[in-house]
Each structure stands twice: as C-alpha cells, then as structure tokens.
Design a protein around this motif. Structure first.
Motif, mmCIF file in Angstrom:
data_model
loop_
_atom_site.group_PDB
_atom_site.id
_atom_site.type_symbol
_atom_site.label_atom_id
_atom_site.label_comp_id
_atom_site.label_asym_id
_atom_site.label_seq_id
_atom_site.Cartn_x
_atom_site.Cartn_y
_atom_site.Cartn_z
ATOM 1 N N ASP A 42 0.845 -1.196 0.000
ATOM 2 C CA ASP A 42 0.000 0.000 0.000
ATOM 3 C C ASP A 42 0.877 1.242 0.000
ATOM 4 O O ASP A 42 2.091 1.163 0.195
ATOM 5 C CB ASP A 42 -0.991 0.001 1.167
ATOM 6 C CG ASP A 42 -0.341 0.039 2.532
ATOM 7 O OD1 ASP A 42 0.614 0.818 2.734
ATOM 8 O OD2 ASP A 42 -0.773 -0.712 3.408
ATOM 9 N N VAL A 43 0.261 2.378 -0.203
ATOM 10 C CA VAL A 43 1.009 3.628 -0.368
ATOM 11 C C VAL A 43 1.770 4.046 0.884
ATOM 12 O O VAL A 43 2.698 4.843 0.793
ATOM 13 C CB VAL A 43 0.103 4.781 -0.847
ATOM 14 C CG1 VAL A 43 -0.457 4.485 -2.226
ATOM 15 C CG2 VAL A 43 -1.017 5.039 0.136
ATOM 16 N N SER A 44 1.428 3.501 2.042
ATOM 17 C CA SER A 44 2.136 3.870 3.271
ATOM 18 C C SER A 44 3.439 3.097 3.462
ATOM 19 O O SER A 44 4.239 3.441 4.327
ATOM 20 C CB SER A 44 1.237 3.666 4.488
ATOM 21 O OG SER A 44 1.017 2.282 4.707
ATOM 22 N N ALA A 45 3.676 2.057 2.678
ATOM 23 C CA ALA A 45 4.844 1.199 2.876
ATOM 24 C C ALA A 45 6.174 1.951 2.788
ATOM 25 O O ALA A 45 7.029 1.763 3.662
ATOM 26 C CB ALA A 45 4.818 0.026 1.898
ATOM 27 N N PRO A 46 6.403 2.802 1.780
ATOM 28 C CA PRO A 46 7.695 3.501 1.748
ATOM 29 C C PRO A 46 7.928 4.389 2.975
ATOM 30 O O PRO A 46 9.039 4.399 3.527
ATOM 31 C CB PRO A 46 7.622 4.335 0.461
ATOM 32 C CG PRO A 46 6.660 3.588 -0.408
ATOM 33 C CD PRO A 46 5.637 3.036 0.552
ATOM 34 N N ALA A 47 6.914 5.089 3.444
ATOM 35 C CA ALA A 47 7.067 5.943 4.631
ATOM 36 C C ALA A 47 7.332 5.103 5.879
ATOM 37 O O ALA A 47 8.174 5.460 6.707
ATOM 38 C CB ALA A 47 5.831 6.814 4.831
ATOM 39 N N ARG A 48 6.638 3.980 6.023
ATOM 40 C CA ARG A 48 6.873 3.080 7.157
ATOM 41 C C ARG A 48 8.296 2.531 7.119
ATOM 42 O O ARG A 48 8.968 2.437 8.140
ATOM 43 C CB ARG A 48 5.879 1.922 7.158
ATOM 44 C CG ARG A 48 4.487 2.317 7.590
ATOM 45 C CD ARG A 48 3.556 1.110 7.712
ATOM 46 N NE ARG A 48 4.092 0.148 8.673
ATOM 47 C CZ ARG A 48 4.255 -1.161 8.413
ATOM 48 N NH1 ARG A 48 3.941 -1.658 7.258
ATOM 49 N NH2 ARG A 48 4.740 -1.965 9.337
ATOM 50 N N ALA A 49 8.763 2.176 5.925
ATOM 51 C CA ALA A 49 10.123 1.639 5.793
ATOM 52 C C ALA A 49 11.158 2.706 6.139
ATOM 53 O O ALA A 49 12.127 2.422 6.849
ATOM 54 C CB ALA A 49 10.341 1.114 4.373
ATOM 55 N N ARG A 50 10.964 3.938 5.667
ATOM 56 C CA ARG A 50 11.898 5.018 5.990
ATOM 57 C C ARG A 50 11.947 5.251 7.500
ATOM 58 O O ARG A 50 13.027 5.413 8.075
ATOM 59 C CB ARG A 50 11.495 6.310 5.273
ATOM 60 C CG ARG A 50 11.797 6.316 3.800
ATOM 61 C CD ARG A 50 11.617 7.705 3.197
ATOM 62 N NE ARG A 50 10.302 8.268 3.417
ATOM 63 C CZ ARG A 50 9.262 8.135 2.603
ATOM 64 N NH1 ARG A 50 9.379 7.429 1.484
ATOM 65 N NH2 ARG A 50 8.107 8.705 2.890
ATOM 66 N N ALA A 51 10.790 5.259 8.139
ATOM 67 C CA ALA A 51 10.741 5.488 9.591
ATOM 68 C C ALA A 51 11.441 4.364 10.344
ATOM 69 O O ALA A 51 12.193 4.612 11.297
ATOM 70 C CB ALA A 51 9.290 5.623 10.055
ATOM 71 N N ALA A 52 11.220 3.130 9.943
ATOM 72 C CA ALA A 52 11.846 1.992 10.623
ATOM 73 C C ALA A 52 13.360 2.012 10.438
ATOM 74 O O ALA A 52 14.116 1.767 11.390
ATOM 75 C CB ALA A 52 11.262 0.678 10.094
ATOM 76 N N VAL A 53 13.828 2.318 9.239
ATOM 77 C CA VAL A 53 15.269 2.387 8.977
ATOM 78 C C VAL A 53 15.880 3.542 9.762
ATOM 79 O O VAL A 53 16.959 3.407 10.345
ATOM 80 C CB VAL A 53 15.545 2.505 7.469
ATOM 81 C CG1 VAL A 53 16.983 2.915 7.191
ATOM 82 C CG2 VAL A 53 15.224 1.182 6.773
ATOM 83 N N SER A 54 15.199 4.663 9.802
ATOM 84 C CA SER A 54 15.708 5.808 10.568
ATOM 85 C C SER A 54 15.852 5.470 12.043
ATOM 86 O O SER A 54 16.833 5.862 12.685
ATOM 87 C CB SER A 54 14.787 7.021 10.398
ATOM 88 O OG SER A 54 14.843 7.489 9.072
#
Length: 160
Positions: A42-54
């Motif tokens: 879903d469209v939230s996946a890239p933002a969730r991934a960036r937050a988790a990596v950060s």
C-alpha cells in the motif's frame, strides 16, 4: 517490525536471505539482522520503511542516502508486484550494511533506459549511491539489495 541489535542470524536465515552470493564480507564475519519489516502493498509502505530504517540506523552517517534508497526499493516492490513484501537490514561486518527487499515476484528489475513523470529513477538512484547492488531470484520470488559502507566506509557509486 522486528529490530535486533547484534544477534547473529541463524545459518538457515543466512541461506534464505541469499547472502552467500555476494562474497562482500570476510570469512567468519556473520551478517547480523538489524531490522526486519514486513509490509503490505500500500502507499504507506515507503514511509513506514523510511521510519523503521531511521529508528534502527539513527547514528549512521549515511542515513539520508540509505533511507532514500530504501524508499526507492520499497516503492518498486509495491508498485511492480502489488503484493506484500519485507525489508531486511543486515550488518555485514566492518561497519558495512546490506539492505534487502524481498518480494514474491520473480522478475528481476533492470534500470529503465529513460525516465519521465511516471518514474524510472529508482534503480538509477540506487546505482548512483550504493557501493554495490543487485537482484537475486529465489524459489519464492526475488531479493533486490544494496550495500553501503557503515561507520568506517562510505556510500558512493558502485565499485568505489
């Protein structure tokens, strides 16, 4: 989301991740799983991934470029497969990091010859900033990965 500090991966996890194919680390240096994040298509996946990596790599001097490349690979997985996938961040030893996106589609991505308003930049960005990158077909799909230097190395064009 699962974050592991310095727990070594089990042999079956190393084999399942396809890590033996690159030979980028010294014998005896076990990869360590730093982050494992399953994500829905879903469209939230890239933002969730960036937050988790950060959160997992908050002290990395290469955090900005790593999160950019993570965003590109996760976006590609969501857009081109339409299926759930997972992100893994591994410490390879010597401060080097490997980031992998596993999806269920066996088609290996290639950079597009042209870019435009609809995209075509993702793998070019990864190629420009990662020390190395690639894709491996697995029995259950593929892994698209990149490597960067950790605290002691540097992110930069492949081969540097």
């Amino acid at each position: 989301m699962e974050i592991r500090g310095a727990a070594p991966m089990a042999d079956d996890e190393v084999a399942a991740a396809g890590l033996s194919s690159t030979g980028e680390w010294q014998p005896g240096d076990l990869p360590r799983l730093v982050l494992h994040l399953p994500f829905a298509a879903d469209v939230s996946a890239p933002a969730r991934a960036r937050a988790a990596v950060s959160a997992a790599l908050h002290s990395s001097p290469h955090l900005d470029v790593i999160t950019l490349m993570v965003s590109e690979l996760v976006t590609n997985a969501v857009v081109h497969t339409g299926q759930a996938a997972e992100l893994r961040v591994l410490e390879l030893g010597g401060g080097d990091l490997r980031v992998e996106v596993h999806d269920r589609n066996g088609d290996v991505p290639t950079p597009t010859p042209t870019t435009g308003p609809r995209g075509g930049f993702g793998l070019r960005i990864v190629g420009a900033h990662a020390r190395a990158w690639g894709a491996s077909v697995r029995h259950d799909g593929k892994v698209v990965w990149f490597e960067v230097g950790g605290a002691t190395g540097g992110a930069g064009p492949a081969g540097t």
